[in-house]
Design a protein around this motif. Sequence first.
Motif, PDB file in Angstrom:
ATOM      1  N   ILE A  77     -51.515  26.850 -61.244  1.00  0.00           N
ATOM      2  CA  ILE A  77     -51.436  26.979 -59.857  1.00  0.00           C
ATOM      3  C   ILE A  77     -51.593  28.558 -59.587  1.00  0.00           C
ATOM      4  O   ILE A  77     -51.559  29.462 -60.004  1.00  0.00           O
ATOM      5  CB  ILE A  77     -50.007  26.461 -59.538  1.00  0.00           C
ATOM      6  CG1 ILE A  77     -48.912  27.158 -60.216  1.00  0.00           C
ATOM      7  CG2 ILE A  77     -49.699  25.042 -59.849  1.00  0.00           C
ATOM      8  CD1 ILE A  77     -47.462  27.104 -59.664  1.00  0.00           C
ATOM      9  N   ARG A  78     -51.917  28.674 -58.055  1.00  0.00           N
ATOM     10  CA  ARG A  78     -51.860  29.989 -57.597  1.00  0.00           C
ATOM     11  C   ARG A  78     -50.522  30.505 -57.047  1.00  0.00           C
ATOM     12  O   ARG A  78     -49.841  29.439 -56.715  1.00  0.00           O
ATOM     13  CB  ARG A  78     -52.906  29.803 -56.179  1.00  0.00           C
ATOM     14  CG  ARG A  78     -53.865  30.183 -56.453  1.00  0.00           C
ATOM     15  CD  ARG A  78     -54.942  30.473 -54.979  1.00  0.00           C
ATOM     16  NE  ARG A  78     -54.631  28.999 -54.284  1.00  0.00           N
ATOM     17  CZ  ARG A  78     -55.057  28.787 -52.952  1.00  0.00           C
ATOM     18  NH1 ARG A  78     -55.165  30.023 -52.430  1.00  0.00           N
ATOM     19  NH2 ARG A  78     -54.863  27.587 -52.307  1.00  0.00           N
ATOM     20  N   GLY A  79     -50.277  31.772 -57.537  1.00  0.00           N
ATOM     21  CA  GLY A  79     -49.104  32.288 -57.127  1.00  0.00           C
ATOM     22  C   GLY A  79     -47.818  31.659 -58.031  1.00  0.00           C
ATOM     23  O   GLY A  79     -48.025  31.264 -59.205  1.00  0.00           O
ATOM     24  N   ARG A  80     -46.661  31.767 -57.632  1.00  0.00           N
ATOM     25  CA  ARG A  80     -45.400  31.601 -58.367  1.00  0.00           C
ATOM     26  C   ARG A  80     -45.035  30.307 -58.070  1.00  0.00           C
ATOM     27  O   ARG A  80     -45.261  29.698 -56.931  1.00  0.00           O
ATOM     28  CB  ARG A  80     -44.184  32.572 -58.273  1.00  0.00           C
ATOM     29  CG  ARG A  80     -44.638  33.935 -58.980  1.00  0.00           C
ATOM     30  CD  ARG A  80     -43.486  34.762 -58.581  1.00  0.00           C
ATOM     31  NE  ARG A  80     -42.304  34.470 -58.834  1.00  0.00           N
ATOM     32  CZ  ARG A  80     -41.118  35.248 -59.409  1.00  0.00           C
ATOM     33  NH1 ARG A  80     -41.504  36.574 -59.391  1.00  0.00           N
ATOM     34  NH2 ARG A  80     -40.057  35.057 -59.530  1.00  0.00           N
ATOM     35  N   LEU A  81     -44.177  29.582 -58.919  1.00  0.00           N
ATOM     36  CA  LEU A  81     -43.375  28.443 -58.838  1.00  0.00           C
ATOM     37  C   LEU A  81     -42.353  28.736 -57.704  1.00  0.00           C
ATOM     38  O   LEU A  81     -41.918  29.862 -57.712  1.00  0.00           O
ATOM     39  CB  LEU A  81     -42.899  27.714 -59.960  1.00  0.00           C
ATOM     40  CG  LEU A  81     -43.903  27.118 -60.965  1.00  0.00           C
ATOM     41  CD1 LEU A  81     -43.095  26.920 -62.352  1.00  0.00           C
ATOM     42  CD2 LEU A  81     -44.539  26.035 -60.372  1.00  0.00           C
ATOM     43  N   TYR A  82     -41.988  27.795 -56.912  1.00  0.00           N
ATOM     44  CA  TYR A  82     -40.915  27.822 -55.712  1.00  0.00           C
ATOM     45  C   TYR A  82     -39.523  27.717 -56.460  1.00  0.00           C
ATOM     46  O   TYR A  82     -39.094  26.884 -57.325  1.00  0.00           O
ATOM     47  CB  TYR A  82     -41.177  26.973 -54.575  1.00  0.00           C
ATOM     48  CG  TYR A  82     -42.362  27.242 -53.784  1.00  0.00           C
ATOM     49  CD1 TYR A  82     -42.129  28.109 -52.481  1.00  0.00           C
ATOM     50  CD2 TYR A  82     -43.765  26.888 -54.365  1.00  0.00           C
ATOM     51  CE1 TYR A  82     -43.337  28.228 -51.911  1.00  0.00           C
ATOM     52  CE2 TYR A  82     -44.785  27.218 -53.576  1.00  0.00           C
ATOM     53  CZ  TYR A  82     -44.305  27.770 -52.122  1.00  0.00           C
ATOM     54  OH  TYR A  82     -45.677  28.012 -51.577  1.00  0.00           O
ATOM     55  N   ILE A  92     -29.082  26.366 -57.221  1.00  0.00           N
ATOM     56  CA  ILE A  92     -30.492  25.969 -57.775  1.00  0.00           C
ATOM     57  C   ILE A  92     -30.704  25.035 -58.664  1.00  0.00           C
ATOM     58  O   ILE A  92     -29.831  24.825 -59.460  1.00  0.00           O
ATOM     59  CB  ILE A  92     -31.013  27.603 -58.455  1.00  0.00           C
ATOM     60  CG1 ILE A  92     -30.844  28.830 -57.145  1.00  0.00           C
ATOM     61  CG2 ILE A  92     -32.413  27.692 -59.037  1.00  0.00           C
ATOM     62  CD1 ILE A  92     -31.270  29.879 -57.585  1.00  0.00           C
ATOM     63  N   ARG A  93     -31.783  24.167 -58.293  1.00  0.00           N
ATOM     64  CA  ARG A  93     -32.081  22.901 -59.163  1.00  0.00           C
ATOM     65  C   ARG A  93     -33.150  23.346 -60.149  1.00  0.00           C
ATOM     66  O   ARG A  93     -33.142  22.865 -61.108  1.00  0.00           O
ATOM     67  CB  ARG A  93     -32.446  21.723 -58.188  1.00  0.00           C
ATOM     68  CG  ARG A  93     -31.430  21.379 -57.225  1.00  0.00           C
ATOM     69  CD  ARG A  93     -31.818  19.995 -56.559  1.00  0.00           C
ATOM     70  NE  ARG A  93     -32.604  20.541 -55.520  1.00  0.00           N
ATOM     71  CZ  ARG A  93     -32.575  19.963 -54.261  1.00  0.00           C
ATOM     72  NH1 ARG A  93     -31.587  18.894 -54.176  1.00  0.00           N
ATOM     73  NH2 ARG A  93     -33.416  20.142 -53.394  1.00  0.00           N
ATOM     74  N   GLY A  94     -34.207  24.271 -59.894  1.00  0.00           N
ATOM     75  CA  GLY A  94     -35.209  24.286 -60.747  1.00  0.00           C
ATOM     76  C   GLY A  94     -36.326  24.981 -59.865  1.00  0.00           C
ATOM     77  O   GLY A  94     -36.417  25.635 -58.887  1.00  0.00           O
ATOM     78  N   LEU A  95     -37.711  24.985 -60.806  1.00  0.00           N
ATOM     79  CA  LEU A  95     -38.883  25.907 -60.044  1.00  0.00           C
ATOM     80  C   LEU A  95     -39.758  24.719 -59.670  1.00  0.00           C
ATOM     81  O   LEU A  95     -39.763  23.875 -60.791  1.00  0.00           O
ATOM     82  CB  LEU A  95     -39.282  26.784 -61.197  1.00  0.00           C
ATOM     83  CG  LEU A  95     -38.443  27.892 -61.496  1.00  0.00           C
ATOM     84  CD1 LEU A  95     -38.809  28.657 -62.678  1.00  0.00           C
ATOM     85  CD2 LEU A  95     -37.800  28.827 -60.443  1.00  0.00           C
ATOM     86  N   LEU A  96     -40.432  24.680 -58.665  1.00  0.00           N
ATOM     87  CA  LEU A  96     -41.250  23.398 -58.426  1.00  0.00           C
ATOM     88  C   LEU A  96     -42.601  24.101 -57.818  1.00  0.00           C
ATOM     89  O   LEU A  96     -42.596  25.253 -57.309  1.00  0.00           O
ATOM     90  CB  LEU A  96     -40.827  22.553 -57.201  1.00  0.00           C
ATOM     91  CG  LEU A  96     -39.566  22.200 -57.366  1.00  0.00           C
ATOM     92  CD1 LEU A  96     -39.094  21.448 -56.152  1.00  0.00           C
ATOM     93  CD2 LEU A  96     -39.476  21.253 -58.593  1.00  0.00           C
ATOM     94  N   CYS A  97     -43.818  23.403 -58.195  1.00  0.00           N
ATOM     95  CA  CYS A  97     -45.101  23.767 -57.651  1.00  0.00           C
ATOM     96  C   CYS A  97     -44.947  23.633 -55.980  1.00  0.00           C
ATOM     97  O   CYS A  97     -44.011  22.938 -55.464  1.00  0.00           O
ATOM     98  CB  CYS A  97     -46.230  23.103 -58.274  1.00  0.00           C
ATOM     99  SG  CYS A  97     -46.122  21.248 -57.675  1.00  0.00           S
TER     100      CYS A  97
END
Length: 129
Positions: A77-82, A92-97
């Motif tokens: 993916i481009r950039g970081r995960l959200y 905070i639940r997690g990191l998402l595209c």
Amino acid sequence: MTRIRTDEFITCLVCKETKEPLLFPYKNKSQNKRHKICKRCRQLHRAIIKLTDEEFNELLKIQNNSCAICGIHSDEIRGRLYVDHNHETKKIRGLLCHKCNSGLAFFKDSPSHLAMAIEYLVRSDGITS
């Protein structure tokens, strides 16, 4: 007597307060050139989702460097995960595209809305998995 035009004010999507445009960040692509969330609410939101690099990397490691929903690897993916979080509890639940993060937002983080969407797909297309 100067009359105040209400169309010059913006109602924040988060706090629901109607404020003058200068209290909203500039956004060139917006119709009125302003964000729909006021500066104060944006600052509060950023404080909630701000993780140290160490915390972010630990969460990323737990998720095998992938989106917590679709599993796409962070290298794809481009950039970081959200940083995804519960808007009520602020947890905070997690990191998402981007796509998964936007999908949750479009369904208003509602399990019942997501369940209805799944039911619709199954009913319309016969999708079973």
